[in-house]
Design a protein around this motif. Sequence first.
Motif, short mmCIF file in Angstrom:
data_model
loop_
_atom_site.label_atom_id
_atom_site.label_comp_id
_atom_site.label_asym_id
_atom_site.label_seq_id
_atom_site.Cartn_x
_atom_site.Cartn_y
_atom_site.Cartn_z
N PHE A 309 0.84 -1.20 0.00
CA PHE A 309 0.00 0.00 0.00
C PHE A 309 0.87 1.24 0.00
CE2 PHE A 309 0.42 -1.53 4.40
CZ PHE A 309 0.89 -0.40 5.06
N SER A 310 0.26 2.39 -0.27
CA SER A 310 0.99 3.66 -0.28
C SER A 310 0.14 4.72 0.41
CB SER A 310 1.31 4.10 -1.71
OG SER A 310 0.11 4.41 -2.42
N ASN A 316 -2.64 11.35 5.12
CA ASN A 316 -4.08 11.52 5.34
C ASN A 316 -4.87 10.32 4.86
OD1 ASN A 316 -3.99 14.17 6.48
ND2 ASN A 316 -3.62 15.00 4.43
N ALA A 317 -4.35 9.63 3.85
CA ALA A 317 -5.07 8.50 3.26
C ALA A 317 -4.09 7.44 2.80
CB ALA A 317 -5.93 8.97 2.09
N THR A 318 -4.60 6.23 2.62
CA THR A 318 -3.80 5.14 2.07
C THR A 318 -4.58 4.49 0.94
OG1 THR A 318 -2.57 3.12 2.56
CG2 THR A 318 -4.67 3.41 3.70
N ALA A 319 -3.86 4.01 -0.06
CA ALA A 319 -4.47 3.32 -1.21
C ALA A 319 -3.81 1.96 -1.35
CB ALA A 319 -4.30 4.14 -2.49
N ILE A 320 -4.62 0.94 -1.58
CA ILE A 320 -4.09 -0.41 -1.75
C ILE A 320 -4.91 -1.14 -2.80
CG2 ILE A 320 -5.49 -1.22 0.22
CD1 ILE A 320 -3.28 -3.34 0.69
N GLY A 321 -4.22 -1.88 -3.66
CA GLY A 321 -4.89 -2.70 -4.66
C GLY A 321 -5.13 -4.10 -4.15
N ASN A 322 -5.85 -4.88 -4.94
CA ASN A 322 -6.07 -6.28 -4.57
C ASN A 322 -5.84 -7.19 -5.78
OD1 ASN A 322 -8.38 -6.15 -6.16
ND2 ASN A 322 -9.82 -6.34 -4.45
N ARG A 353 0.13 -4.81 -7.71
CA ARG A 353 1.24 -5.10 -6.79
C ARG A 353 1.56 -3.91 -5.89
NH1 ARG A 353 1.66 -10.21 -5.60
NH2 ARG A 353 1.57 -11.54 -7.46
N GLN A 354 1.40 -2.70 -6.41
CA GLN A 354 1.66 -1.53 -5.57
C GLN A 354 0.90 -0.33 -6.12
OE1 GLN A 354 5.82 -0.50 -4.96
NE2 GLN A 354 5.36 0.61 -3.10
N THR A 355 0.56 0.59 -5.23
CA THR A 355 -0.04 1.86 -5.62
C THR A 355 0.93 2.98 -5.28
OG1 THR A 355 -1.08 2.19 -3.46
CG2 THR A 355 -2.39 1.03 -5.14
N ALA A 356 0.68 4.16 -5.84
CA ALA A 356 1.44 5.37 -5.48
C ALA A 356 0.45 6.52 -5.42
CB ALA A 356 2.53 5.64 -6.52
N MET A 357 0.37 7.17 -4.28
CA MET A 357 -0.48 8.34 -4.12
C MET A 357 0.38 9.59 -4.31
SD MET A 357 -3.13 7.55 -1.02
CE MET A 357 -4.37 8.68 -1.68
N SER A 358 -0.18 10.58 -5.00
CA SER A 358 0.54 11.84 -5.21
C SER A 358 0.64 12.61 -3.90
CB SER A 358 -0.15 12.68 -6.27
OG SER A 358 -1.45 13.06 -5.84
N PHE A 359 1.36 13.72 -3.93
CA PHE A 359 1.62 14.53 -2.75
C PHE A 359 0.35 14.82 -1.95
CE2 PHE A 359 2.17 18.57 -0.53
CZ PHE A 359 3.39 18.38 0.11
N THR A 363 -4.01 12.22 -7.15
CA THR A 363 -3.73 11.24 -8.19
C THR A 363 -3.31 9.93 -7.54
OG1 THR A 363 -3.02 12.90 -9.81
CG2 THR A 363 -2.23 10.66 -10.15
N ILE A 364 -3.85 8.83 -8.04
CA ILE A 364 -3.47 7.50 -7.58
C ILE A 364 -3.01 6.70 -8.78
CG2 ILE A 364 -4.26 5.35 -6.53
CD1 ILE A 364 -6.32 7.00 -4.96
N LEU A 365 -1.82 6.14 -8.67
CA LEU A 365 -1.28 5.28 -9.71
C LEU A 365 -1.25 3.85 -9.19
CD1 LEU A 365 1.86 7.42 -10.67
CD2 LEU A 365 -0.36 7.40 -11.84
N SER A 366 -1.34 2.90 -10.11
CA SER A 366 -1.19 1.50 -9.74
C SER A 366 -0.40 0.77 -10.80
CB SER A 366 -2.56 0.83 -9.54
OG SER A 366 -3.30 0.82 -10.75
N CYS A 367 0.40 -0.20 -10.37
CA CYS A 367 1.14 -1.05 -11.31
C CYS A 367 0.68 -2.48 -11.12
CB CYS A 367 2.64 -0.91 -11.12
SG CYS A 367 3.29 -1.46 -9.54
N CYS A 368 0.52 -3.17 -12.24
CA CYS A 368 -0.18 -4.45 -12.22
C CYS A 368 0.67 -5.61 -12.70
CB CYS A 368 -1.44 -4.37 -13.08
SG CYS A 368 -2.60 -3.09 -12.57
N GLU A 369 0.19 -6.80 -12.37
CA GLU A 369 0.84 -8.04 -12.76
C GLU A 369 0.92 -8.19 -14.28
OE1 GLU A 369 2.18 -12.05 -11.38
OE2 GLU A 369 1.80 -10.19 -10.30
#
Length: 382
Positions: A309-310, A316-322, A353-359, A363-369
């Motif tokens: 997660f990121s 303030n927040a966290t983002a996680i993929g599944n 596999r992982q997310t990235a939250m902007s400052f 913006t939320i990015l995710s990278c996938c299998e």
Amino acid sequence: MKSVFILSLRRMAKTPLGFEPVEGSLTSSSKKREYRVTNRLQEGKRPLYAIVFNFIDPRYYNVFATVGGHRVTVYQCLEGGVIDGLQSYADEDKDESFYTLSWACNIDGAPFLVAGGISGIIRVIDTGSEKIYKNLVGHGDSVNEIRTQALKPSLVISASKDESVRLWNVHTGICILIFGGAGGHRNEVLSVDFHPSDIYRIASCGMDNTVKIWSMKEFWTYVEKSFTWTDLPSKFPTKYVQFPMVIASVHSNYVDCNRWLGDFILSKSVDNAIVLWEPKTKEQIPGEGAVDILQKYPVPECDIWFIKFSCDFHYNATAIGNREGKIYVWELQSSPPMLLARLSHMQCRSPIRQTAMSFDGSTILSCCEDGTIWRWDATAAP
């Protein structure tokens, strides 16, 4: 050691690749943030394991990087969902597989990318000169995660399959400390993190189902010495830290991601949830493993390991993929937990596999299998 990297600098399409923005599935909470897909990139056919924004240098807060296979790629997020490809680094050894990367910088402020993976050799890439700056050699097996000390961004820490954690100075290439031994992890170390304000503390976790909190306070003179060392890195008096301050058994399975939230810790296993807990030292509560579980953030269908997660810059927040390609965005500063958004798209079905939250978390990015990168942007409030 000669670099085994080939550098290629290329410009990619600045358009959103003709990808039609589609609204994601959202929660009905009153404080929800609405996001929509604004871009999707197919980077290659190999899985992407890590994606990270540069929070080290405010000039590059909208720059991010990914790793997958033997490649490290640098991008920039622009307005309107545009993703601009900046640089791509390819290892000559096509059997290399990178699992992790972190932004760092030299003592003069030059931006570095630090990447590691299956070979156990950590590459320090100077993105300004577009060359390999250092090769950090020491781990006996693959590197699963690298993190940077925000207060001293020339220091990075690495978690390895060899059951150890190592502290490095990327400026001098020195391995300063090795966390392992008698009280160390008893299986692969999967994640590690620096405390945000206590420069001496780190937390690590792994396949032995534990989270360990370490202190480097009594070894800090060696950290300072690493900045002025002029002899060969191999001659530096690297020290072992064998006993952690706390050994916490919060989970009953592999622990593959941990992050500090102030003095609390966020960690996850394969139990479909992120857990927020408070560690207790032996002075506070006698006995190892004493923790207070504060709350949990459910993440359905997140029962496979190596999903990280990121958080945004201010946590303030966290983002996680599944494993089904969905993203859950939780507010961290509320109790009980508040789900800000649940993001999904019919074409995103591969494990994230992982997310990235902007400052600011907009913006939320995710990278996938499946080798894809997805970009979600918050919509303007009505």
